[in-house]
Motif scaffolding. Structure first.
Motif, PDB file in Angstrom:
ATOM      1  N   ALA A   1      40.333  53.853  42.036  1.00  0.00           N
ATOM      2  CA  ALA A   1      41.033  53.436  43.252  1.00  0.00           C
ATOM      3  C   ALA A   1      40.836  51.960  43.545  1.00  0.00           C
ATOM      4  O   ALA A   1      39.718  51.440  43.474  1.00  0.00           O
ATOM      5  CB  ALA A   1      40.557  54.264  44.438  1.00  0.00           C
ATOM      6  N   GLY A   2      41.916  51.275  43.863  1.00  0.00           N
ATOM      7  CA  GLY A   2      41.814  49.861  44.174  1.00  0.00           C
ATOM      8  C   GLY A   2      43.141  49.300  44.638  1.00  0.00           C
ATOM      9  O   GLY A   2      44.192  49.935  44.493  1.00  0.00           O
ATOM     10  N   ILE A   3      43.098  48.106  45.200  1.00  0.00           N
ATOM     11  CA  ILE A   3      44.303  47.404  45.608  1.00  0.00           C
ATOM     12  C   ILE A   3      44.326  46.045  44.921  1.00  0.00           C
ATOM     13  O   ILE A   3      43.287  45.543  44.481  1.00  0.00           O
ATOM     14  CB  ILE A   3      44.389  47.235  47.137  1.00  0.00           C
ATOM     15  N   ILE A   4      45.532  45.458  44.812  1.00  0.00           N
ATOM     16  CA  ILE A   4      45.686  44.217  44.047  1.00  0.00           C
ATOM     17  C   ILE A   4      46.447  43.189  44.883  1.00  0.00           C
ATOM     18  O   ILE A   4      47.642  42.963  44.685  1.00  0.00           O
ATOM     19  CB  ILE A   4      46.443  44.476  42.722  1.00  0.00           C
ATOM     20  N   PRO A   5      45.783  42.554  45.840  1.00  0.00           N
ATOM     21  CA  PRO A   5      46.448  41.475  46.575  1.00  0.00           C
ATOM     22  C   PRO A   5      46.500  40.209  45.730  1.00  0.00           C
ATOM     23  O   PRO A   5      45.546  39.884  45.028  1.00  0.00           O
ATOM     24  CB  PRO A   5      45.551  41.282  47.796  1.00  0.00           C
ATOM     25  N   LEU A   6      47.626  39.532  45.762  1.00  0.00           N
ATOM     26  CA  LEU A   6      47.784  38.302  44.995  1.00  0.00           C
ATOM     27  C   LEU A   6      47.864  37.106  45.937  1.00  0.00           C
ATOM     28  O   LEU A   6      48.588  37.145  46.931  1.00  0.00           O
ATOM     29  CB  LEU A   6      49.047  38.369  44.134  1.00  0.00           C
ATOM     30  N   GLY A   7      47.123  36.060  45.619  1.00  0.00           N
ATOM     31  CA  GLY A   7      47.154  34.858  46.425  1.00  0.00           C
ATOM     32  C   GLY A   7      45.990  33.959  46.064  1.00  0.00           C
ATOM     33  O   GLY A   7      44.965  34.424  45.550  1.00  0.00           O
ATOM     34  N   ASP A   8      46.163  32.661  46.328  1.00  0.00           N
ATOM     35  CA  ASP A   8      45.063  31.746  46.063  1.00  0.00           C
ATOM     36  C   ASP A   8      44.134  31.691  47.275  1.00  0.00           C
ATOM     37  O   ASP A   8      44.364  32.362  48.291  1.00  0.00           O
ATOM     38  CB  ASP A   8      45.577  30.365  45.660  1.00  0.00           C
ATOM     39  N   ALA A   9      43.099  30.872  47.173  1.00  0.00           N
ATOM     40  CA  ALA A   9      42.068  30.860  48.211  1.00  0.00           C
ATOM     41  C   ALA A   9      42.592  30.357  49.551  1.00  0.00           C
ATOM     42  O   ALA A   9      42.047  30.711  50.600  1.00  0.00           O
ATOM     43  CB  ALA A   9      40.884  30.000  47.760  1.00  0.00           C
ATOM     44  N   THR A  10      43.645  29.547  49.523  1.00  0.00           N
ATOM     45  CA  THR A  10      44.207  29.070  50.792  1.00  0.00           C
ATOM     46  C   THR A  10      45.103  30.112  51.445  1.00  0.00           C
ATOM     47  O   THR A  10      45.317  30.083  52.653  1.00  0.00           O
ATOM     48  CB  THR A  10      45.016  27.777  50.585  1.00  0.00           C
ATOM     49  N   GLU A  11      45.636  31.017  50.649  1.00  0.00           N
ATOM     50  CA  GLU A  11      46.527  32.059  51.169  1.00  0.00           C
ATOM     51  C   GLU A  11      45.775  33.302  51.627  1.00  0.00           C
ATOM     52  O   GLU A  11      46.189  33.970  52.574  1.00  0.00           O
ATOM     53  CB  GLU A  11      47.552  32.445  50.098  1.00  0.00           C
ATOM     54  N   MET A  12      44.684  33.627  50.955  1.00  0.00           N
ATOM     55  CA  MET A  12      43.908  34.808  51.307  1.00  0.00           C
ATOM     56  C   MET A  12      43.157  34.576  52.612  1.00  0.00           C
ATOM     57  O   MET A  12      42.548  33.523  52.811  1.00  0.00           O
ATOM     58  CB  MET A  12      42.899  35.140  50.198  1.00  0.00           C
TER      59      MET A  12
ATOM     60  N   ALA B   1      42.227  35.243  44.079  1.00  0.00           N
ATOM     61  CA  ALA B   1      41.021  34.743  44.734  1.00  0.00           C
ATOM     62  C   ALA B   1      40.162  35.843  45.327  1.00  0.00           C
ATOM     63  O   ALA B   1      38.948  35.676  45.485  1.00  0.00           O
ATOM     64  CB  ALA B   1      41.390  33.734  45.822  1.00  0.00           C
ATOM     65  N   ALA B   2      40.757  36.972  45.674  1.00  0.00           N
ATOM     66  CA  ALA B   2      39.989  38.107  46.200  1.00  0.00           C
ATOM     67  C   ALA B   2      39.880  39.219  45.171  1.00  0.00           C
ATOM     68  O   ALA B   2      38.808  39.788  44.954  1.00  0.00           O
ATOM     69  CB  ALA B   2      40.640  38.637  47.481  1.00  0.00           C
ATOM     70  N   TYR B   3      40.987  39.535  44.514  1.00  0.00           N
ATOM     71  CA  TYR B   3      41.003  40.634  43.543  1.00  0.00           C
ATOM     72  C   TYR B   3      40.077  40.369  42.359  1.00  0.00           C
ATOM     73  O   TYR B   3      39.316  41.243  41.936  1.00  0.00           O
ATOM     74  CB  TYR B   3      42.437  40.859  43.049  1.00  0.00           C
ATOM     75  N   GLY B   4      40.128  39.152  41.813  1.00  0.00           N
ATOM     76  CA  GLY B   4      39.282  38.830  40.664  1.00  0.00           C
ATOM     77  C   GLY B   4      37.802  39.015  40.940  1.00  0.00           C
ATOM     78  O   GLY B   4      37.099  39.700  40.186  1.00  0.00           O
ATOM     79  N   PRO B   5      37.271  38.435  42.015  1.00  0.00           N
ATOM     80  CA  PRO B   5      35.857  38.660  42.329  1.00  0.00           C
ATOM     81  C   PRO B   5      35.520  40.139  42.537  1.00  0.00           C
ATOM     82  O   PRO B   5      34.428  40.580  42.165  1.00  0.00           O
ATOM     83  CB  PRO B   5      35.662  37.860  43.617  1.00  0.00           C
ATOM     84  N   ALA B   6      36.453  40.903  43.098  1.00  0.00           N
ATOM     85  CA  ALA B   6      36.201  42.336  43.272  1.00  0.00           C
ATOM     86  C   ALA B   6      36.053  43.026  41.918  1.00  0.00           C
ATOM     87  O   ALA B   6      35.258  43.964  41.765  1.00  0.00           O
ATOM     88  CB  ALA B   6      37.324  42.978  44.081  1.00  0.00           C
ATOM     89  N   LYS B   7      36.817  42.564  40.935  1.00  0.00           N
ATOM     90  CA  LYS B   7      36.707  43.168  39.609  1.00  0.00           C
ATOM     91  C   LYS B   7      35.469  42.687  38.864  1.00  0.00           C
ATOM     92  O   LYS B   7      34.957  43.379  37.985  1.00  0.00           O
ATOM     93  CB  LYS B   7      37.988  42.905  38.817  1.00  0.00           C
TER      94      LYS B   7
END
Length: 254
Positions: free
Chosen positions: A92-103, A154-160
């Motif tokens: 289970a997981g979610i995949i938000p896409l965006g750079d550090a300024t957008e997240m 910026a958020a999804y990668g660190p979560a993985k």
């Protein structure tokens, strides 16, 4: 049904769509008894009906892996329905896409709650159950983004990276109790989420660029990831633990 997972009791989280759905289907075809879980009730129940129609033993738990009691119920359902837990697929997981300024901070908290905390909770309760029954196998869903940096994650990668680290630490911690913990690291896979990208601003261009980054020149299929998960969950992988297996069309080989 007779297969590599015949008679094994398995929990697959995030089973309503994508890799989770393909994994539930593959496990059922391999003879496993499946607890399919998801936060989305209707597609989860539809999947269960489909698998039962094909002769599989399937039960469902509707819940959110980031909620401790829900995660506990998902794991407890295996013992309640099938007498034991042999396999957990922490998908289970979610995949938000965006750079550090957008997240936003809220985006960060949400992805870490589901992809990080949710994976930890389901693994924690699965280990407690497996210790009682003498062992088992856990397969976590990491990503190429959990092994190498990528843009707009910026958020999804660190979560993985959490998934990758959790896999390795739990593997070492529980190996002597007969519990194997591995992960798959998919490249870009044609899930429902990925298939919707062309509808988003810049999504088509992003998807085209990502596809060209995979040496095989195509995106992966959910069933191809499910095949790798089934192997790691099976007794054929009995001396493999702490591995993070890329299923990425050669992306990480570059």
């Amino acid at each position: 049904m007779v297969g590599r997972l015949s008679g094994k009791s398995a929990v697959v989280t995030g089973a309503a769509f994508g890799i989770g759905r393909a994994t539930a289907e593959r496990f059922a075809a391999e003879g496993a008894r499946v607890i399919a879980t998801d936060v989305q009730r209707d597609p989860l129940l539809a999947l269960a009906d489909e698998l039962r129609g094909a002769g599989a033993e399937v039960e469902t738990v509707v819940g959110d892996v980031s909620v401790e009691e829900d995660a506990r119920r998902m794991i407890a359902a295996a013992a309640e329905s099938f007498g034991r837990l042999d396999v957990l697929v922490a998908n289970a997981g979610i995949i938000p896409l965006g750079d550090a300024t957008e997240m936003t901070a809220a985006d960060w908290d949400q992805v870490m709650a589901i992809d990080g905390r949710g994976m930890f909770l389901t693994c924690k309760f699965a280990i407690e159950a497996m210790v009682k029954s003498g062992g088992g196998a856990i397969v976590c869903l990491s990503s190429i983004s959990g092994l190498a940096g990528q843009k707009r994650q910026a958020a999804y990668g660190p979560a993985k990276f959490v998934a990758t680290g959790l896999t390795k630490h739990l593997a070492v911690e529980w190996a002597d109790r007969g519990i194997r913990v591995n992960a798959v690291a998919p490249g870009t896979i044609k899930t429902e989420r990925v298939n919707r990208l062309p509808e988003e601003p810049g999504g088509a261009e992003y998807l085209d660029a990502v596809q060209r980054m995979h040496p095989m020149g195509r995106l992966g299929e959910p069933a191809e990831v499910a095949s790798a998960i089934a192997f790691l969950a099976s007794d054929e992988a009995s001396f493999i633990t702490g591995a993070v297996l890329p299923v990425d069309g050669g992306f990480l080989a570059q």
